[in-house]
Design an enzyme around this catalytic site. Structure first.
Site, PDB file in Angstrom:
ATOM      1  NE  ARG A  16      -2.634  -1.565   3.322  1.00  0.00           N
ATOM      2  CZ  ARG A  16      -3.184  -1.543   4.542  1.00  0.00           C
ATOM      3  NH1 ARG A  16      -4.218  -0.756   4.780  1.00  0.00           N
ATOM      4  NH2 ARG A  16      -2.688  -2.278   5.512  1.00  0.00           N
ATOM      5  CE  LYS A 351      34.905  20.898  -3.709  1.00  0.00           C
ATOM      6  NZ  LYS A 351      35.682  19.863  -4.361  1.00  0.00           N
ATOM      7  CE1 TYR A 366      32.848  25.879  -5.581  1.00  0.00           C
ATOM      8  CE2 TYR A 366      34.847  26.242  -6.864  1.00  0.00           C
ATOM      9  CZ  TYR A 366      34.007  25.390  -6.166  1.00  0.00           C
ATOM     10  OH  TYR A 366      34.316  24.066  -6.038  1.00  0.00           O
ATOM     11  CG  ASN A 386      37.922  23.550  -7.424  1.00  0.00           C
ATOM     12  OD1 ASN A 386      37.277  24.092  -8.322  1.00  0.00           O
ATOM     13  ND2 ASN A 386      37.360  22.723  -6.557  1.00  0.00           N
ATOM     14  CB  SER A 405      35.887  42.773  -7.261  1.00  0.00           C
ATOM     15  OG  SER A 405      35.395  43.303  -6.050  1.00  0.00           O
TER      16      SER A 405
END
Length: 457
Positions: A16, A351, A366, A386, A405
């Site tokens: 179900r 990351k 990033y 990277n 920047s």
């Protein structure tokens, strides 16, 4: 105290549910249902646990690992047939056996403990955990005689019209005298509408033999809910989520709207922390004291230390140290560490990187596979390049550096402390202490050339 045993019924496919995932592995507040059951069973300290597996046996075993013995129910011929499979582990042993379904994740260890105590106090051969249901549809009914002694259990499909009106229902959880349980199992039959071996038939067998059958009614019907479809799954998630949030609030956490805050079972939150609407805290997450987690943040398997503010951001398998702030709309991917008082601003993705103490990564940047020291300023639009299409490369930036920047840092590259990278530069070589690196083409103005461009005509 009597020896305690437990049998967890986890062999059903759960048709179900209409799912590729086996029923007892469906999560409730971040953990599979069978994991909730195993945790509650472990809290009552049984001498042995036997889990009956069938559909998805390997997946269930992988989830519970060495915390249980396992018996295979190759054919699903009813609950009585399932319990018979545990005979090799438990038959002939003295003690009390808990039989519990793997799809009842809302049961608490307190209720199970009370069930054991009631069973032993009544010197019963069997004790049924019951509940009062305003709408008992779908549940087995507990039929008692005029003085309240359990007579028998009638399954929904076998109940007469009068029996179906009974409000006391069987939760599917029992305590049995272990020796009597396995003796009685030899006498059950398939003489019923389903043509299955009902565990509930043991109640009638024990009574015919003159044994005491008791019923212990839980005061909370919600504990009895069995999950057989997606509707019940959503209901179980809602009930458990309310329990979890209530507990955190009792421990000093502020929820602006607990109805829209989604906290997994096992998440830890320190006192004086504020949780805004739409927040999801998942897995093994730990939130410290005096934090602010603003609306729609999602944090998974991460540690957030004291005094941190997370604004509408996503954090996965990362650590944010004390008094740092993240967001809005930042994304910390696995293996990110943000040190004390660092600032991670809007639309920043990080990351496998460490961001040093008091370093600022303000916006639209990033940072991947990098180590940044302390008190660095990272300008808008900076990219740590990277990945070369095959391999990842690491970049290191020393303390007190300034990154202008729109700088691209092409890893692997090392930037020493006290350096400056000029805006718009693409850095491919190491930069040494106290140096400023400029890596951009010289500007050339073409006099009158704009008049020749068709889109400016």
């Amino acid at each position: 105290m009597d020896e305690r045993y437990a049998i967890i019924l986890a062999a059903g496919k759960g048709t179900r549910m209409k799912s590729k995932l086996y029923k007892v592995l469906h999560p409730v507040c971040g953990k599979p249902m069978v994991e909730h059951i195993m945790s509650r069973v472990e809290e009552i300290n049984p001498n042995k646990v036997v889990t009956i597996v069938g559909h998805g046996a390997q997946e269930v075993k992988a989830q519970l690992d060495t915390r249980s013995e396992y018996a295979l129910q190759a054919e699903q011929l009813g609950t009585g047939h399932a319990v018979i499979q545990a005979a090799d582990f438990l038959k002939g042993k003295k003690g009390t056996t808990l039989v519990i379904s793997g799809d009842t994740p809302l049961l608490t260890s307190e209720t199970l403990d009370q069930l054991f105590e009631y069973h032993q106090g009544k010197n019963a051969s069997a004790t049924i955990l019951t509940a009062h249901a305003d709408d008992p549809s779908g549940y087995g009914r507990i039929l008692c005689d005029r003085v309240g002694i359990v007579d028998r259990i009638v399954e929904q499909k076998d109940a007469s019209i009068e029996e179906a009106q009974v409000k006391e229902i069987n939760t599917g959880t029992y305590c049995f005298d272990n020796e009597l349980l396995f003796e009685a199992l030899d006498n059950i039959t398939t003489d019923n509408v389903q043509g299955e071996y009902y565990l509930t038939d043991i109640i009638e067998i024990l009574k015919e033999q003159g044994h005491i059958v008791a019923a212990y009614q839980t005061s909370d019907f919600e504990e009895s809910i069995g999950v057989n479809d997606r509707i019940a799954l959503a209901q179980a998630n809602d009930i458990m989520r309310r329990r979890i949030n209530r507990k955190h609030m009792q421990n000093g956490v502020t929820f602006i709207d607990p109805n829209t805050s989604y906290i997994d079972d096992g998440v830890k939150i320190g006192a004086e922390t504020i949780i805004e609407p739409g927040v999801s805290l998942k897995g093994e997450t730990i939130i410290g004291e005096d934090c602010v987690i603003t609306q729609n943040s999602q944090i998974t398997d991460s540690r957030i230390e004291d005094g941190v503010t997370v604004k509408s951001s996503t954090i996965e398998e990362s650590i944010v140290y004390a008094k740092a702030d993240v967001g809005p709309y930042a994304h910390l991917r696995p293996k990110t560490e943000v040190k004390q008082q660092a600032h991670i601003g809007n639309f920043v993705e990080i990351k496998n990187a460490t961001i040093g103490e008091k370093t600022k990564v303000g916006h639209l940047t990033y940072v991947g596979d990098a180590t940044l020291g302390k008190e660095i300023n990272v300008g808008c639009g900076t990219v740590f390049v990277n990945y070369d299409g095959k391999n990842k490369h690491h970049t290191t930036v020393g303390d007190h550096s300034f990154i202008g920047s729109a700088v691209n840092l092409i890893g692997p590259v090392n930037i020493a402390q006290n350096t400056c990278l000029a805006a718009g530069s693409t850095i491919t070589d190491d930069v040494y202490e106290d140096d400023m690196a400029i890596a951009r083409a010289r500007q050339v103005n073409k006099e009158g050339y704009a008049k020749r461009l068709p889109f400016l005509q």
